[in-house]
Design a protein around this motif. Sequence first.
Motif, PDB file in Angstrom:
ATOM      1  N   TYR A  55     -45.461   5.820  -7.915  1.00 60.00           N
ATOM      2  CA  TYR A  55     -45.944   6.066  -6.245  1.00 60.00           C
ATOM      3  C   TYR A  55     -45.366   4.428  -5.704  1.00 60.00           C
ATOM      4  O   TYR A  55     -45.210   3.463  -6.689  1.00 60.00           O
ATOM      5  N   TRP A  57     -46.704   1.819  -2.046  1.00 61.83           N
ATOM      6  CA  TRP A  57     -47.768   1.737  -1.048  1.00 61.83           C
ATOM      7  C   TRP A  57     -47.053   1.891   0.229  1.00 61.83           C
ATOM      8  O   TRP A  57     -45.625   1.353   0.315  1.00 61.83           O
ATOM      9  N   LYS A  58     -47.457   2.783   1.111  1.00 64.18           N
ATOM     10  CA  LYS A  58     -46.707   2.788   2.651  1.00 64.18           C
ATOM     11  C   LYS A  58     -46.904   1.549   3.349  1.00 64.18           C
ATOM     12  O   LYS A  58     -47.766   0.715   3.020  1.00 64.18           O
ATOM     13  N   SER A  60     -47.973   0.987   6.126  1.00 64.62           N
ATOM     14  CA  SER A  60     -49.203   0.997   6.882  1.00 64.62           C
ATOM     15  C   SER A  60     -50.365   0.609   6.001  1.00 64.62           C
ATOM     16  O   SER A  60     -51.447   0.490   6.765  1.00 64.62           O
ATOM     17  N   GLU A  79     -52.560   6.194   1.445  1.00 62.93           N
ATOM     18  CA  GLU A  79     -51.821   5.256   1.828  1.00 62.93           C
ATOM     19  C   GLU A  79     -50.551   4.905   0.731  1.00 62.93           C
ATOM     20  O   GLU A  79     -49.804   3.916   0.959  1.00 62.93           O
ATOM     21  N   GLU A  81     -47.011   6.565  -1.092  1.00 61.32           N
ATOM     22  CA  GLU A  81     -45.828   7.890  -0.873  1.00 61.32           C
ATOM     23  C   GLU A  81     -45.095   7.952  -2.342  1.00 61.32           C
ATOM     24  O   GLU A  81     -45.091   6.876  -3.104  1.00 61.32           O
TER      25      GLU A  81
END
Length: 118
Positions: A55, A57-58, A60, A79, A81
């Motif tokens: 993963y 972090w986004k 946002s 939060e 992806e």
Amino acid sequence: AAAPAARRSSKPSKGKALLGGAAFDVGAPSKMKQVASARMRCTKCAHEVARFAGYKWKPSAHYFHFRNFHPDPAKLLVEAEADASGAAYCCQCAWTDAGAELREVGPHDAAGPSWVNF
């Protein structure tokens, strides 16, 4: 006589932790063996650092998300992806991503999280 060359340590610098993407094993940190730190703690919030392989972090993602939802993986990953080669790291006050290179972080870095091995 010439002074002997300084030996390069395979361990991270004193007080530093090693972050790495999904391809890195986790355990006792070692640059030579390409092993990322398995257990880290933040020197600012005193919480353990969570690692989510696969993963990132986004953009946002924000402070209050981590403050409110650490250490709940299901809520934290809202939060994040998918990133097959990456790993998302966070404590309750900081977050970052790691990729194909091992990266040192530590409590005295001007930028970045204040994480140490424990």
